[in-house]
Design a protein around this motif. Sequence first.
Motif, PDB file in Angstrom:
ATOM      1  N   PHE A  83       0.871  -1.173   0.000  1.00 11.52           N
ATOM      2  CA  PHE A  83       0.000   0.000   0.000  1.00 11.52           C
ATOM      3  C   PHE A  83       0.907   1.221   0.000  1.00 11.52           C
ATOM      4  CE2 PHE A  83      -3.444   2.205   2.866  1.00 11.52           C
ATOM      5  CZ  PHE A  83      -3.610   3.184   1.895  1.00 11.52           C
ATOM      6  N   GLY A  84       1.095   1.824  -1.174  1.00 10.28           N
ATOM      7  CA  GLY A  84       2.031   2.927  -1.303  1.00 10.28           C
ATOM      8  C   GLY A  84       1.398   4.287  -1.119  1.00 10.28           C
ATOM      9  N   GLY A  85       2.218   5.259  -0.749  1.00  9.35           N
ATOM     10  CA  GLY A  85       1.736   6.622  -0.607  1.00  9.35           C
ATOM     11  C   GLY A  85       2.798   7.514   0.004  1.00  9.35           C
ATOM     12  N   SER A  86       2.550   8.807  -0.057  1.00  7.61           N
ATOM     13  CA  SER A  86       3.502   9.735   0.557  1.00  7.61           C
ATOM     14  C   SER A  86       3.301   9.802   2.066  1.00  7.61           C
ATOM     15  CB  SER A  86       3.351  11.136  -0.054  1.00  7.61           C
ATOM     16  OG  SER A  86       2.037  11.643   0.154  1.00  7.61           O
ATOM     17  N   PHE A  87       2.080   9.507   2.544  1.00  8.80           N
ATOM     18  CA  PHE A  87       1.776   9.522   3.980  1.00  8.80           C
ATOM     19  C   PHE A  87       2.296  10.813   4.611  1.00  8.80           C
ATOM     20  CE2 PHE A  87       2.139   4.985   2.781  1.00  8.80           C
ATOM     21  CZ  PHE A  87       0.824   4.628   3.006  1.00  8.80           C
ATOM     22  N   ASN A  88       1.732  11.920   4.155  1.00 10.77           N
ATOM     23  CA  ASN A  88       2.248  13.255   4.481  1.00 10.77           C
ATOM     24  C   ASN A  88       1.186  14.136   5.152  1.00 10.77           C
ATOM     25  OD1 ASN A  88       4.272  15.333   4.359  1.00 10.77           O
ATOM     26  ND2 ASN A  88       3.169  16.251   2.652  1.00 10.77           N
ATOM     27  N   PRO A  89       0.736  13.802   6.375  1.00  9.74           N
ATOM     28  CA  PRO A  89       1.187  12.703   7.214  1.00  9.74           C
ATOM     29  C   PRO A  89       0.249  11.495   7.101  1.00  9.74           C
ATOM     30  CG  PRO A  89      -0.158  14.156   8.523  1.00  9.74           C
ATOM     31  CD  PRO A  89      -0.129  14.738   7.127  1.00  9.74           C
ATOM     32  N   ILE A  90       0.672  10.374   7.673  1.00 11.69           N
ATOM     33  CA  ILE A  90      -0.208   9.222   7.787  1.00 11.69           C
ATOM     34  C   ILE A  90      -1.365   9.591   8.707  1.00 11.69           C
ATOM     35  CG2 ILE A  90       1.056   8.249   9.759  1.00 11.69           C
ATOM     36  CD1 ILE A  90       0.524   5.468   8.467  1.00 11.69           C
ATOM     37  N   HIS A  91      -2.572   9.055   8.417  1.00 10.90           N
ATOM     38  CA  HIS A  91      -3.733   9.401   9.241  1.00 10.90           C
ATOM     39  C   HIS A  91      -4.611   8.175   9.476  1.00 10.90           C
ATOM     40  CE1 HIS A  91      -6.073   9.404   5.537  1.00 10.90           C
ATOM     41  NE2 HIS A  91      -5.333  10.375   5.029  1.00 10.90           N
ATOM     42  N   ASN A  92      -5.666   8.363  10.237  1.00  7.00           N
ATOM     43  CA  ASN A  92      -6.537   7.251  10.617  1.00  7.00           C
ATOM     44  C   ASN A  92      -7.206   6.595   9.417  1.00  7.00           C
ATOM     45  OD1 ASN A  92      -5.926   7.671  13.310  1.00  7.00           O
ATOM     46  ND2 ASN A  92      -7.694   8.994  13.677  1.00  7.00           N
TER      47      ASN A  92
END
Length: 222
Positions: free
Chosen positions: A36-45
Amino acid sequence: MNKNNPPKNLNKFSSPSEERGKGISSEAQKTVTGLFGGSFNPIHNGHLALARLLREKAQLDEVWLMVSPQNPLKQQADLLGDEERLTMARAAVKNESGIVACDYEMHLPRPSYTWNTLQALSSDYPDREFVLMIGGDNWASFDQWYRHEDILKSYRVVVYPRRETMEAALSGIDGRQVSLVEAELIDISSTDIRRRIREGRSIRQLVPRAVADIIKRNGYYA
């Protein structure tokens, strides 16, 4: 994850150097691992809820949250550095079962095409079956991805459509290792979280507490 070390929060994994070359007697013995890819900028719920849902519905043993590296050709003003985003992702999944924050792609040559990532992972982790997980919006343009036909021939793809992308997600699916998992729309976005921070509004209900603490302590996105 670092190609020379196991994920910090799951010590049961051996390092790639130990796993490389292991004899695999049966495909059924492989650990089914969703990417599961992503920038997670930021990671959230919302990210975490989706990862849990996909793990269950797609019958995955584990989900690796692949934190995407910065693209030097596409600088984004409010994109935190690789290590900062990875630290938050690792904090977010510390107590999650079967979900790992992964920096593997950060150690590959750029640009990090998905095909190259999948091939490198398959080589380094021969006892795992990797499953690509993408949103319905990405599936709609999947035929433009680098070596997309090879991905479909070699790997399972799980498409997670939301209601607004269902039609696009259904288009072109012909059963070639591609499956759909319907996911409810979770009204949380990293863009909104960054905007709330700039406006001095609370994000406590939108991100794990550990992530909120890291953001506040370091003044991220302010």
